[in-house]
Design a protein around this motif. Structure first.
Motif, PDB file in Angstrom:
ATOM      1  N   LYS A 195      -2.814  -6.697  -7.576  1.00  0.00           N
ATOM      2  CA  LYS A 195      -1.529  -6.404  -8.197  1.00  0.00           C
ATOM      3  C   LYS A 195      -1.001  -7.658  -8.897  1.00  0.00           C
ATOM      4  N   LYS A 239       0.827  -1.208   0.000  1.00  0.00           N
ATOM      5  CA  LYS A 239       0.000   0.000   0.000  1.00  0.00           C
ATOM      6  C   LYS A 239       0.863   1.261   0.000  1.00  0.00           C
ATOM      7  N   LYS A 240       1.952   1.236   0.758  1.00  0.00           N
ATOM      8  CA  LYS A 240       2.817   2.417   0.875  1.00  0.00           C
ATOM      9  C   LYS A 240       3.594   2.676  -0.403  1.00  0.00           C
ATOM     10  N   THR A 241       4.159   1.622  -0.998  1.00  0.00           N
ATOM     11  CA  THR A 241       5.029   1.794  -2.162  1.00  0.00           C
ATOM     12  C   THR A 241       4.247   1.809  -3.472  1.00  0.00           C
ATOM     13  N   ASN A 242       3.053   1.222  -3.479  1.00  0.00           N
ATOM     14  CA  ASN A 242       2.182   1.177  -4.655  1.00  0.00           C
ATOM     15  C   ASN A 242       2.922   0.714  -5.914  1.00  0.00           C
ATOM     16  N   ASP A 302       3.751  -1.361  -9.424  1.00  0.00           N
ATOM     17  CA  ASP A 302       2.941  -1.808 -10.561  1.00  0.00           C
ATOM     18  C   ASP A 302       2.844  -3.331 -10.579  1.00  0.00           C
TER      19      ASP A 302
END
Length: 377
Positions: free
Chosen positions: A118, A94-97, A99
């Protein structure tokens, strides 16, 4: 793309091949960040990469042996640790998002990635996960069956399974065949650098007879370093370089004599270069180590940890290349004899050219890059 690589932290083999892959991904414009634990965390951090800590999974054992019964008896908190890992990985994603997510033998990350929608790719060299051969305890055999089913179920959720080896090297469950790719090894070494070039690079005498010893970054192989220290004065070599990894302090070891000829280091940025400059490499039978030794066609003595089924498979995997001998990790006399006898016949140890040529056809990093770009760009 931003790519999060979550890697198993037992030893440095998983982290090492993940770092190798990361370098190629970066060259093609992708951003990589990491998550790991224990030795893997330390190794990635030492390579100046951004890395997040996650809860550690631990095994119990000593004197070159993994104690399955002790591991299970002391692992009553594993479900709690696994849940903590899922929560922490959820927070990191969630923090780094990112791809996409690549996980090297961390199966919880696959589950979390699906929750967060993801894409996720598994890197693994073992889809069977056996560990109960050393015990008759029925509850451990039931546990093994449960874990195998769990891993099989989680693996089905992955977008693809990437085997860092060549076709036929790993048994693939029928239910996973359609999403499994044999990509080739995830290793790199500069093939233009010769043995002599590397000796000059590291200040090792070109004409010296050299052994390199590595125990793969975990403390299970400590007994091998101890045994090498005990027999060092009986070996027909000029220098012995030993690498302990981050879990062990090199200052713990004292050699009986000739201590100036025995150099014990904790860390090197490029272990495969040290293997390449050696006349003989002695190592535990981790998969990444096995792949590196095949790649450089280096005569070696590979020693599996007791009750480590994957390492026993790795021994069988490398045998057809004709560069490997093996022995019991606790047999000090056999270690001494095998090293001295092997040193005498180094000129006669030649890699099987047909096998080696087939191995070198596969570029794991480029094949991984191709798979993830074709499916996500």
């Amino acid at each position: 793309m931003k790519i999060l690589i979550i890697t198993c932290g037992v030893g440095i083999g998983h982290a090492s091949r993940s770092l190798t892959l990361s370098k190629i991904l970066k060259k093609h414009g992708h951003e990589t960040i990491f998550a790991s634990y224990n030795a893997g965390l330390h190794f990635i951090h030492k390579n100046n990469e951004e890395v997040y800590p996650i809860p550690a999974m631990n095994f119990q054992g000593e004197d070159g042996e993994i104690d399955i019964e002790k591991t299970v008896s002391k692992s009553k908190d594993i479900p709690f640790t696994f849940i903590k890992s899922l929560i922490e990985e959820y927070k990191i994603i969630k923090k780094t998002n990112p791809d996409i997510i690549i996980t090297d033998s961390d199966y919880g990350a696959v589950f979390v990635s699906k929750i967060l929608k993801k894409p996720c790719y598994i890197i693994t060299n073992d889809l069977e996960f056996g560990f109960s051969n050393s015990t008759d305890k029925r509850y451990i055999k039931y546990l093994e069956k449960f874990i195998k089913k769990l891993i099989l179920g989680i693996s089905k959720l992955a977008d693809a399974i990437l085997i860092p080896d060549i076709p036929g090297s790993v048994d693939v469950p029928r239910k996973l065949e359609d999403k499994t790719h044999f990509i080739g090894s995830l290793i790199y070494h500069d093939e233009t650098l010769t043995k002599d070039d590397l000796r000059r690079k590291y200040g090792v005498g070109v004409d010296a007879k050299v052994i390199v010893v590595t125990i793969g970054g975990s403390d299970f192989g400590k007994i091998l370093i101890e045994n090498m220290c005990d027999i060092a004065h009986t070996l027909d070599v000029d220098y012995i370089y030993m690498f302990t990894g981050f879990e062990i302090n090199p200052d713990e070891f004292k050699c009986k004599v000739r201590s100036n000829n025995v150099i014990i280091k904790q860390f090197t940025y490029n272990l495969v270069e040290w293997m390449k400059l050696s006349d003989l490499t002695v190592a535990l039978a981790g998969h990444t180590t096995t792949m590196e030794l095949i790649s450089i066609a280096k005569p070696n003595i590979l020693i599996p940890l007791k009750n480590h089924i994957e390492q026993q498979k790795n021994i069988e995997r490398i045998k057809p290349y004709n560069i490997t001998q093996t022995l019991d990790i606790n047999n000090k006399d056999q270690l001494k004899t095998t090293i001295n006898e092997t040193l005498k016949k180094l000129d006669t140890i030649k890699v099987d050219e047909k096998q080696h040529k087939e191995f070198m056809k596969y570029d794991g990093c480029q094949n991984t890059l191709k798979i993830i770009e074709e499916n996500n760009i």
